[in-house]
Design an enzyme around this catalytic site. Structure first.
Site, PDB file in Angstrom:
ATOM      1  N   GLY A   6      12.564  14.527 -54.325  1.00  0.00           N
ATOM      2  CA  GLY A   6      13.866  13.882 -54.493  1.00  0.00           C
ATOM      3  C   GLY A   6      13.968  12.609 -53.676  1.00  0.00           C
TER       4      GLY A   6
ATOM      5  N   CYS B 139      24.309  22.206 -32.981  1.00  0.00           N
ATOM      6  CA  CYS B 139      23.147  22.786 -32.324  1.00  0.00           C
ATOM      7  C   CYS B 139      21.994  23.057 -33.270  1.00  0.00           C
ATOM      8  CB  CYS B 139      23.546  24.072 -31.620  1.00  0.00           C
ATOM      9  SG  CYS B 139      24.490  23.724 -30.142  1.00  0.00           S
TER      10      CYS B 139
END
Lengths: 285, 387
Positions: free
Chosen positions: B71, B324
């Site tokens: 892609g 995180c």
């Protein structure tokens, strides 16, 4: 995937000492919801200034929770002055290490501990003053005081490390030049040398620049001109202006002007600097 | 260990039928499709067969299909190929919620002197089409906007966008990596110039992509090389993967109704179940206009990585837009662009389903999710703020 030790995972899945404490003798709160992690540390301290119980509540990722759990285990039974000697590295080591990018979790633990004990001693004003100074990283609210402290204690020498340990510079990155200056100030010139080297080209001294121009002419330009019976001589460098003299076949060549701009100047721009302007100076007859 | 895979916007399992289709092209039919001999010619035929199947899924003409490596390559090829055709135009329009394949390229082009407009989105992740219309100038070389968002599943009205872009005389590219196989796409019914898709999001292998180039669209190859793909993409064809992608598109065409109905029902049941069982949860994005398989949920006062670790221990594979997990320190650019309150953004989890998910999968997640969130909220210092 997370690069966590078994010990980190154990303290995350089975956190020790979490929850609320009734009538704690000392409380230290650091971090915020906005920043993505926050820790509330609660301590019971007896008349001999010994920490007889520690509890925490933490909002944050796996390593933040594990670091909080480790901190409470480390300090239980310690005298408060002993506890103040606990470094963020000790917290990380207790867990068998933390990924570099997660070191700020251990720093947060250490900060909460300091804050709690300062409050207990009635020195919270002094404590906050120490960590004050201007806010360097506006995204995460990191002060100059905190940066200096963490840099000094952990011997940090690069911006990346400082971000890993304090988050400063980790969002909009606008404060990175400030952080560089602070590292320089704390660790001295040597520590940041590594950071400067990649941009060396931009900081050429005048002499270096002239030598580089000469070298480029000799290596990249002269040989090509000589093939066609021409030649070039460097006459002078004045600021951005490079004075050269086209010789031999070039002297009367109708495309000399073209050669000067599209070849000589292009090569000098490529190897020395975009700002250069090449001027042909006809030799005095 | 039991694995419940609900991270299909990241990648999908290669379908058995697809794998079977690919295998002969490794050790038996290994000829080069460009060769003159019959052995290679057989392989070339397979590529054309796959091309037809891809075209069929998209409602395109086979010659409009160019095979690429992924892609990201398709996105880069569409944008760079167009810029090369219009060297005098120096403006690009995209959005603030694009996939890095487009986002990073545009930021890079910005550094190289292009003017880039990053269109904002509202708190549901929707574009303002008037703003798009006003942004297009005679200097606009290309507009690149995604078909559906990978994190929230929010769908952009690409058909309408294409009409606007064409009427203003520019070129429109859409990254349809998440939309292909999940939404009805019919290139005969729209004015989209370029469309990118990726094999591994629809049960074909990783490392194969497609760039759709509408007939008559100006284009210069991004990978310059041989005459492959009608001189629009150099490089020897990844034959096994192309064969696999052809099969995957055939299956997608067959299964798309089910994806839209059964998978959507599973997704809705998961979403409703969580919203009902757990307080302080919100759905990120426009619920009316979403991929049928995706839900992005924000859990207040807990952090996304912690949730994922808990899920991981149970064999549940999901992903998060929290800081995180991304290795960065901020929540994802998509959630930030939408202005999702940080209390929710840090605790955002994406579940993305596929054809292979079952009712049992949903039961399993619903059984464990409330416990995970309440345990983390017990640890969190902000629990008192929950309703």
């Amino acid at each position: 995937m997370w690069d966590y030790t078994d010990k980190v995972l154990d303290h995350f899945y089975n956190p020790r000492n979490y929850g609320d404490m009734e009538n704690p003798d000392a409380v230290g709160e650091v971090g915020s919801l906005a920043c993505g992690d926050a820790l509330k540390l609660m301590l019971k301290i007896d008349e001999n200034k010994k920490i007889i119980d520690a509890k925490f509540k933490t909002f944050g990722c796996g390593s933040a929770i594990a670091s909080s759990s480790a901190l409470t285990e480390l300090i239980k039974g310690m005298n408060i002055d002993e506890a103040l000697q606990v470094t963020n590295k000790q917290i990380a080591d207790y867990l068998g290490g933390l990924p570099e990018a997660k070191m700020h979790c251990s720093v947060m633990g250490r900060e909460a501990l300091e804050t709690a004990i300062a409050t207990y001693k009635g020195e919270s004003k002094k404590h906050y003053e120490e960590l004050e100074g201007r806010i360097v990283c506006k995204c995460f609210g990191v002060t100059e005081g905190k940066l200096k402290k963490v840099i000094k204690e952990n011997h940090l020498s690069t911006v990346e490390q400082v971000t890993n340990y304090t988050k400063a510079g980790g969002a909009c990155t606008a404060c990175i030049p400030d952080i560089e200056d602070i590292i320089k100030e704390v660790m001295g010139e040597i520590a940041v040398k590594k950071e400067i080297s990649p941009v060396k080209r931009k900081r050429l001294t005048n002499i270096q620049r002239i030598l580089l121009i000469r070298e480029t002419i000799d290596r990249e330009i002269k040989p090509s001109l000589q093939i066609d019976g021409g030649d070039i001589e460097l006459i002078d460098v004045d600021g951005k202006d490079v004075y050269v003299s086209l010789r031999g076949a070039c002297t009367n060549c109708p495309s000399a002007g073209f050669t000067l701009k599209s070849f000589v100047e292009a090569k000098l721009k490529e190897f020395v600097g975009e700002e250069l302007n090449v001027i042909n100076e006809s030799p005095v007859e | 260990m039991k694995v419940v895979y609900v991270d299909n916007n990241a990648t999908t399992k290669v379908a058995e039928e697809v794998k079977k289709e690919m295998l002969p092209y490794y050790t038996e039919l290994y000829g080069n499709p460009s060769s003159m001999h019959t052995f290679g010619g057989k392989v070339a035929k397979k590529i054309e067969e796959a091309r037809e199947k891809v075209a069929e899924l998209l409602g395109a003409i086979p010659s409009e299909i160019v095979f690429t490596s992924c892609g990201t390559e398709s996105d880069n090829a569409a944008i760079m190929g167009t810029l090369e055709c219009y060297p005098e135009k120096k403006h690009i329009i995209t959005s603030r919620v694009e996939h890095p394949a487009v986002m990073t390229l545009c930021k890079n082009l910005q550094k190289r002197g292009y003017k880039v407009t990053f269109l904002p989105v509202d708190n549901k992740g929707r574009l303002d089409l008037n703003q798009l219309r006003d942004s297009i100038t005679t200097d606009t070389a290309i507009v690149s906007l995604m078909y559906a968002n990978n994190e929230t599943g929010v769908i952009f009205p690409v058909k309408e966008i294409a009409t606007i872009v064409k009427s203003r005389g520019s070129v429109f590219h859409t990254d349809a990596v998440q939309a292909t196989g999940k939404l009805d796409i019919d290139m005969k019914q729209n004015n989209i110039d370029f469309l990118s898709l990726s094999g591994h999001k629809l049960h074909a292998p990783k490392g194969i992509g497609v760039l759709y180039i509408r007939r008559g669209t100006k284009f210069r190859p991004f990978l310059k090389g041989g005459h492959q793909e009608n001189s629009r993409r150099g490089g020897t064809e990844n034959v096994p993967s192309i064969a696999g992608l052809g099969k995957a598109c055939e299956l997608a065409k067959k299964n798309i109704k089910e994806e839209q109905e059964r998978v959507k029902k599973l997704r809705d049941r998961l979403e409703e179940g969580i919203l009902k069982a757990i307080p302080n949860v919100q759905v990120n994005g426009d619920r009316e206009n979403r991929l049928p398989n995706t839900t992005s949920l924000g859990f207040e006062f807990v952090e996304g990585e912690a949730i994922l670790l808990m899920l991981d221990k149970l064999g549940i594979c999901a992903s998060s837009g929290s800081a995180c997990t991304s290795g960065s320190l901020e929540p994802s650019h998509v959630l930030r662009a939408m202005g999702i309150p940080f209390t929710y953004a840090h605790g955002s989890i994406r579940f993305s389903l596929s054809y292979y998910n079952t009712d049992e999968d949903i039961d399993y997640i619903l059984e464990h999710m409330p416990g995970i969130i309440s345990k983390l909220r017990e640890i969190s210092p902000f629990t008192q703020y929950t309703k």
